[in-house]
Design a protein around this motif. Structure first.
Motif, PDB file in Angstrom:
ATOM      1  N   ALA A 301       0.841  -1.203   0.000  1.00 49.99           N
ATOM      2  CA  ALA A 301       0.000   0.000   0.000  1.00 49.99           C
ATOM      3  C   ALA A 301       0.875   1.253   0.000  1.00 49.99           C
ATOM      4  N   ARG A 302       1.933   1.214   0.818  1.00 49.12           N
ATOM      5  CA  ARG A 302       2.836   2.359   0.906  1.00 49.12           C
ATOM      6  C   ARG A 302       3.529   2.596  -0.435  1.00 49.12           C
ATOM      7  N   TYR A 303       3.993   1.514  -1.039  1.00 49.97           N
ATOM      8  CA  TYR A 303       4.711   1.645  -2.312  1.00 49.97           C
ATOM      9  C   TYR A 303       3.801   2.239  -3.395  1.00 49.97           C
ATOM     10  N   CYS A 304       2.584   1.718  -3.485  1.00 46.97           N
ATOM     11  CA  CYS A 304       1.658   2.233  -4.511  1.00 46.97           C
ATOM     12  C   CYS A 304       1.345   3.711  -4.274  1.00 46.97           C
ATOM     13  N   ALA A 305       1.159   4.084  -3.015  1.00 42.90           N
ATOM     14  CA  ALA A 305       0.861   5.491  -2.700  1.00 42.90           C
ATOM     15  C   ALA A 305       2.040   6.384  -3.088  1.00 42.90           C
ATOM     16  N   GLU A 306       3.232   5.887  -2.824  1.00 40.02           N
ATOM     17  CA  GLU A 306       4.436   6.668  -3.144  1.00 40.02           C
ATOM     18  C   GLU A 306       4.545   6.871  -4.661  1.00 40.02           C
ATOM     19  N   VAL A 307       4.337   5.791  -5.434  1.00 36.26           N
ATOM     20  CA  VAL A 307       4.412   5.904  -6.902  1.00 36.26           C
ATOM     21  C   VAL A 307       3.306   6.824  -7.409  1.00 36.26           C
ATOM     22  N   GLU A 308       2.126   6.700  -6.832  1.00 36.35           N
ATOM     23  CA  GLU A 308       0.996   7.536  -7.265  1.00 36.35           C
ATOM     24  C   GLU A 308       1.308   9.021  -7.081  1.00 36.35           C
ATOM     25  N   ALA A 309       1.900   9.350  -5.929  1.00 37.33           N
ATOM     26  CA  ALA A 309       2.246  10.749  -5.667  1.00 37.33           C
ATOM     27  C   ALA A 309       3.352  11.221  -6.613  1.00 37.33           C
ATOM     28  N   ARG A 310       4.315  10.342  -6.840  1.00 36.49           N
ATOM     29  CA  ARG A 310       5.475  10.715  -7.655  1.00 36.49           C
ATOM     30  C   ARG A 310       5.095  10.889  -9.126  1.00 36.49           C
ATOM     31  N   MET A 311       4.282   9.961  -9.627  1.00 33.67           N
ATOM     32  CA  MET A 311       3.969   9.948 -11.060  1.00 33.67           C
ATOM     33  C   MET A 311       2.711  10.757 -11.379  1.00 33.67           C
ATOM     34  N   GLY A 312       1.895  11.014 -10.377  1.00 31.87           N
ATOM     35  CA  GLY A 312       0.631  11.702 -10.645  1.00 31.87           C
ATOM     36  C   GLY A 312      -0.331  10.850 -11.462  1.00 31.87           C
ATOM     37  N   LEU A 313      -0.288   9.536 -11.231  1.00 27.10           N
ATOM     38  CA  LEU A 313      -1.130   8.608 -11.992  1.00 27.10           C
ATOM     39  C   LEU A 313      -1.735   7.582 -11.038  1.00 27.10           C
ATOM     40  N   PRO A 314      -2.987   7.171 -11.282  1.00 29.30           N
ATOM     41  CA  PRO A 314      -3.570   6.111 -10.455  1.00 29.30           C
ATOM     42  C   PRO A 314      -2.669   4.884 -10.463  1.00 29.30           C
ATOM     43  N   THR A 315      -2.350   4.370  -9.279  1.00 31.60           N
ATOM     44  CA  THR A 315      -1.388   3.280  -9.154  1.00 31.60           C
ATOM     45  C   THR A 315      -1.982   2.185  -8.268  1.00 31.60           C
ATOM     46  N   VAL A 316      -2.104   0.980  -8.835  1.00 35.38           N
ATOM     47  CA  VAL A 316      -2.705  -0.130  -8.075  1.00 35.38           C
ATOM     48  C   VAL A 316      -1.953  -1.431  -8.361  1.00 35.38           C
TER      49      VAL A 316
END
Lengths: 332, 332
Positions: A301-316
């Motif tokens: 969950a933490r990793y996906c949230a981090e990528v989502e914030a970094r990339m500005g894209l929905p990440t799941v």
């Protein structure tokens, strides 16, 4: 095109992992499975009815699919007995094994005598055209990865299911053997002759209704030197309107290439988009799919949230979280 | 590997253009040509001795090469008579025709009876490996183009000749049928199965002395959607240290694709370099080759000077100006 529904042949699979192909069909197209056929020593179970060839026939099965890997690259005599009998009972056979059904003289002879088909999905059965690059009606989304085997097939199957669950028009387009066995149709892209690669993908994703999505299974990676040409043929033949980036965060180097580090998601985004815009200037990256199978729940969950914030894209991780947010991104 | 030297078969070529393959061999490997064989109606002339099969044999020729296109895609009976006689006299046959020698039952029968070889250079004769991406000793230069058929083969043949004329170690590496016939060896990349494309180029350009250059013939273009995957396999399998950009300035759209404009040389430079640096971070672009065949002398000179100023790279038409400055750029 392989006729459905199927009887899934699990043979003498020592465990569930050996029957991965059957599991994929069971998970994604349960409506295509009338039952499973297990030999005495089989230790895999798809939670499908155990049926005899006769019972499967009565239940409407058209094709026996070999859903299990063979040991030592040999089709054993124990298997052969069942396969020959299946042909005699009127089933076609389908296989993604390395050693081809068509190279087994006994199977060929019985198939000819009974008028049945042997489908080796590793080998193209179609004469594909050369790509013409002409814009086609309908929408297309393609999975591109930081590496091979990071979950592109799973991602696209899950996305297709999510789109259909939302009432959207969608077709999963298989480009590898497992995907082809799951859906009964597709292009075994790694076995297509170089000049016809992009054309085979145009053929696979023909003009369609404007609100229909072809969800195209990705292959290889632009950053994997062994297979990057295959990936680019997918991008240029697929003419995607949307790209999903796929990644497996615990991988330490490119699959099979100890000397090669994985690219960043940003690298994959920029290079894939640049190349896709050669054929479709409107193409955009809509989401990220992370394969978190080697992470705990909280870490994932933490990793996906981090990528989502970094990339500005929905990440799941579509396996853990479902592909709903990726489907939303396409709808929006 | 095709045995040299050759007897060039010009058949009934109506003009020089029909004998383009023979002309390429004559221009680039005159030492491989013992003579030409012309039928009565032949209107092409390579300025080689006209010889009979017997005379060519005495002069040491090992292989009769079909250096002419056939009309209507048929190997005529008039040709057949000569080809069969050549096999009987002890020649191998080599051809780049679309219709394969191996599909002609009479040629196959005579070749078997006489123990001779039929080389169809459009079809791979080797089981290529999958690429492993490992760094190899020696230097490699690859031609990349804005489009297909802009002069990449000519550029690399001329560059190879220039390097050797300067006393440098160089080998032209053919990746298409004409190049293979010229040198007797190479990879028919457009006919290789997808998974093995990059591996076939690694196989073609093995480890070598540190000061040896493999000069690799380019194919397709990263910007040509029909064949871009082939181009990327060349870049990743070839592991180039240097790239030469090739362009034909009068082309109005990508070959065979009226809807596609040509990319700029800057686009080709940036994208090719980005992709090449995945396998070789030291790769650099060293020069530009312009095909000015549709320009007058002054216009050609002006165009090359303009590109040279804009790109900051030595820019020549190797046909008009020689490839010396490109060879210098590699030496420097």
């Amino acid at each position: 095109m392989i006729e459905t529904p199927y009887l899934l042949f699990l043979g003498d699979a020592p465990d569930g992992l050996a029957a991965k192909v059957a599991q994929g069909i069971r998970d994604w197209r349960p409506e295509n499975c009338v039952g499973q056929y297990r030999m005495e020593s089989c230790r895999a179970d798809m939670n499908l009815p155990d049926v005899t060839l006769e019972e499967a026939k009565v239940a409407g099965a058209k094709t026996l699919v070999i859903g299990v890997a063979n040991r030592g690259g040999v089709i054993s005599q124990a298997w052969k007995k069942v396969l020959v009998q299946a042909l005699e009972e009127g089933f076609d056979l389908a296989s993604g094994l390395h050693n081809l059904l068509r190279n087994e003289p006994d199977l060929v002879a019985v198939a000819q005598a009974t008028g049945r088909s042997l489908h080796d999905v590793r080998v193209p059965e179609v004469s594909y055209p050369i790509a013409d690059g002409v814009k086609r009606a309908g929408k297309r989304v393609l999975a591109v990865g930081t590496d091979c085997s990071v979950g592109k097939m799973y991602t696209t199957l899950a996305l297709d299911a999510s789109l259909r669950a939302r009432g959207m028009k969608s077709t999963f387009r298989a480009t590898g053997q497992t995907g082809i066995l799951i859906t009964g149709d597709g292009v075994p892209l790694d076995a297509v002759v170089a000049d016809f690669m992009a054309g085979s993908i145009e053929w696979l994703t023909p003009p369609n209704e404007e609100d229909h999505w072809d969800v195209i299974e990705g292959q290889g990676s632009l950053f994997h030197p062994s297979f990057s040409g295959v990936t680019l043929a997918l991008i240029h033949g697929g003419q995607p309107d949307a790209l999903i980036l796929c990644h497996e965060p615990t991988r330490t180097h490119m699959r099979g290439l100890p000397g090669y580090a994985l690219p960043s998601l940003e690298d994959v985004r920029d290079l894939s988009l640049r190349l896709a815009q050669v054929v479709n200037p409107e193409c955009r990256v809509v989401g990220v799919s992370i394969n978190t199978q080697h992470m705990g729940e909280a870490e994932a969950a933490r990793y996906c949230a981090e990528v989502e914030a970094r990339m500005g894209l929905p990440t799941v991780d579509p396996f853990r979280h479902g592909a709903g947010r990726l489907a939303e991104a396409l709808a929006g």
